[in-house]
Design an enzyme around this catalytic site. Structure first.
Site, mmCIF file in Angstrom:
data_model
loop_
_atom_site.group_PDB
_atom_site.id
_atom_site.type_symbol
_atom_site.label_atom_id
_atom_site.label_comp_id
_atom_site.label_asym_id
_atom_site.label_seq_id
_atom_site.Cartn_x
_atom_site.Cartn_y
_atom_site.Cartn_z
ATOM 1 N N ARG A 1 0.824 -1.217 0.000
ATOM 2 C CA ARG A 1 0.000 0.000 0.000
ATOM 3 C C ARG A 1 0.857 1.266 0.000
ATOM 4 O O ARG A 1 0.432 2.304 -0.509
ATOM 5 C CB ARG A 1 -0.933 0.007 1.217
ATOM 6 C CG ARG A 1 -2.162 -0.854 0.988
ATOM 7 C CD ARG A 1 -3.073 -0.837 2.185
ATOM 8 N NE ARG A 1 -4.404 -1.305 1.817
ATOM 9 C CZ ARG A 1 -5.336 -1.624 2.696
ATOM 10 N NH1 ARG A 1 -5.101 -1.532 3.990
ATOM 11 N NH2 ARG A 1 -6.514 -2.028 2.289
ATOM 12 N N LYS B 1 -15.855 -14.927 6.906
ATOM 13 C CA LYS B 1 -17.284 -14.845 7.228
ATOM 14 C C LYS B 1 -18.203 -14.664 6.032
ATOM 15 O O LYS B 1 -17.962 -13.790 5.188
ATOM 16 C CB LYS B 1 -17.506 -13.684 8.201
ATOM 17 C CG LYS B 1 -16.952 -13.980 9.587
ATOM 18 C CD LYS B 1 -16.785 -12.715 10.378
ATOM 19 C CE LYS B 1 -17.888 -12.573 11.413
ATOM 20 N NZ LYS B 1 -17.822 -11.240 12.046
ATOM 21 N N GLY C 1 -6.937 -6.198 0.490
ATOM 22 C CA GLY C 1 -5.881 -6.272 1.472
ATOM 23 C C GLY C 1 -5.293 -7.666 1.651
ATOM 24 O O GLY C 1 -4.144 -7.922 1.278
ATOM 25 N N GLY D 1 -12.385 -4.015 1.497
ATOM 26 C CA GLY D 1 -13.771 -3.599 1.693
ATOM 27 C C GLY D 1 -14.226 -2.653 0.589
ATOM 28 O O GLY D 1 -15.350 -2.745 0.090
HETATM 29 C C1 3PG Z 1 -8.674 -1.688 5.070
HETATM 30 O O1 3PG Z 1 -7.614 -2.211 5.392
HETATM 31 O O2 3PG Z 1 -9.712 -2.336 4.865
HETATM 32 C C2 3PG Z 1 -8.693 -0.200 4.847
HETATM 33 O O3 3PG Z 1 -7.473 0.369 5.172
HETATM 34 C C3 3PG Z 1 -9.826 0.412 5.639
HETATM 35 O O4 3PG Z 1 -9.644 0.131 6.993
HETATM 36 P P1 3PG Z 1 -10.902 -0.058 7.954
HETATM 37 O O5 3PG Z 1 -11.600 -1.306 7.484
HETATM 38 O O6 3PG Z 1 -10.342 -0.168 9.340
HETATM 39 O O7 3PG Z 1 -11.773 1.169 7.766
HETATM 40 MG MG MG Z 2 -11.250 -3.344 6.289
#
Ligand code: 3PG
Ligand code: MG
Length: 398
Positions: free
Chosen positions: A40, A205, A355, A379
């Site tokens: 990232r 999940k 991620g 996400g």
């Molecule tokens: C992630 O890793 O999903 C993003 O950096 C967003 O982080 P968060 O899910 O804690 O908002």
């Molecule tokens: Mg996340």
């Protein structure tokens, strides 16, 4: 949406530019001071280098982890500042707070072409507050540090947070190159995927993936499901899953999805079943109808990998999100590796969403150039494919 080119056209030399990045990187579990995957950080370098080379005074901000709105040394961005400096070839100035005296002094003292990283945005309750006024007050302070705002934090565009959403209303705002690339790729995959379109989902999940499964089912030719979430589907098919991850309240939802899918959902046919969640635990490959009551499935088995690989091989478009097993532990990495390698071989376009899957590709040493695109947003990419409106993107559009 205005872009970095538009900003350069305004002339940024000597001007302060606030860049929202997603530097939420994973750290090594055994050595918590070591960044285990800097993907990232690398992904946002082109934007930072462009601004730096144009003589801008670059103020970078990001979240890291989920601290509770107050400083917490466990989540400091200090090691990220060091790594960012190494990658940029020049040390990065680090502010010990986000909008406080340290940040303001550092922003004032910045020289043309210098880069400053602010401390974790989430050390401030205003960043993630549900209260518009509280978020707005924090956004005022952030915006006060700079003259322009660039959002290149694709991984956070699904969050209605001060640094993602509210700051854009307070400063001239531009999309960074990473955000533009990610959106272009995901738009292509979600609007005009070349068929056959195969989606591979893993992770722990079902409840996290339910919305995306519902949105994708009408569009895909096949939906392959592995990871911890496959056990709730297997249970819905009538299999006993032993001590495997199970979301009991989702079993009937999974049964409905399976009947709607009309054969398009493909589940594992064998799994690696272990006595414990541990690399040294006893483990064997078993058919899904023979999972022992005292064991838990921690990876998909070799017959499943072959089945998934065969389906993937015919695809013209593949979107993959979520590991097939506990790839961090060597005995349970083969499923994720096998599926990832199959995706790199297709004669078509593939996207790794997110991620964990992106980190898995790099941790397993799989050639990144074999994929069409590796997203920095987990996400965020899933919510994009769900068809949701993403606060960070709407803020840039308005
Ligand atoms: C992630 O890793 O999903 C993003 O950096 C967003 O982080 P968060 O899910 O804690 O908002
Ligand atoms: Mg996340």
């Amino acid at each position: 949406m205005k872009t970095l080119d538009d900003l350069l056209g305004e002339g940024v030399s000597g001007r302060r530019v606030l860049v929202r990045a997603d530097l939420n990187v994973p750290f090594d579990k055994a050595d918590p001071s070591r960044i285990s995957d800097d993907g990232r950080i690398r992904a946002v370098l082109p934007t930072l280098i462009t601004l730096r080379d144009a003589g801008a005074r670059v103020i970078v901000c990001s979240h890291l982890g989920r601290p509770k709105g107050a400083p917490d040394p466990k989540y400091t961005l200090a090691p990220v500042a060091t790594r960012l400096g190494e990658l940029l070839g020049n040390p990065v100035v680090f502010a010990e707070d986000t909008v406080g005296p340290s940040a303001r002094a550092a922003a004032d003292a910045l020289l043309d072409g210098q880069v400053l990283l602010l401390e974790n945005l989430r050390f401030n309750a205003g960043e993630t507050s549900k209260d518009d006024a509280e978020r707005g007050a924090f956004a005022d302070e952030l915006a006060g540090l700079a003259e322009f705002y660039v959002d290149d934090a694709f991984g956070a565009v699904h969050r209605k947070h001060a640094s993602v959403y509210d700051v854009a209303a307070r400063l001239p705002h531009y999309a960074g190159g990473l955000v533009l690339t990610e959106v272009e790729v995901l738009r292509k995959v979600s609007e005009t995927p070349e068929q056959p379109y195969v989606v591979v989902l893993g992770g722990s999940k079902v409840s996290d993936k339910l919305a995306v499964i519902q949105a994708l089912l009408p569009k895909v030719d096949k939906l392959l499901i592995g990871g911890g979430m496959c056990f709730t589907f297997l249970k819905a098919q009538g299999h006993e899953v032993g001590k495997s991850l199970l979301e009991a309240e989702m079993i009937s939802t999974c049964a409905d999805l399976l009947s709607q899918a009309d054969g398009r959902i493909v589940l594992p046919v064998d799994v690696v079943a272990a006595t414990a969640f541990d690399a040294s635990a006893e483990h064997d490959v078993v058919d899904i109808s023979d999972i022992p009551a005292d064991r838990l499935g921690l990876d998909i088995g070799p017959k499943s990998v072959a089945l998934f690989a065969e389906t993937i091989a015919n695809a013209k478009t593949v979107f993959w999100n979520g590991p097939m097993g506990v790839f961090e532990l060597a005995p349970f990495a083969a499923g994720t590796r096998g599926v990832a390698e199959a995706i790199t071989k297709i004669d078509g376009f593939s996207v790794v969403g997110g991620g964990d899957s992106a980190a898995a590709v790099r941790a397993l040493g799989i050639d990144e150039s074999g994929f069409g695109h590796i997203s920095t947003g987990g996400g965020a990419s899933l919510e994009y494919l769900e068809g949701k409106s993403l606060p960070g993107l709407s803020a840039l559009e308005s």
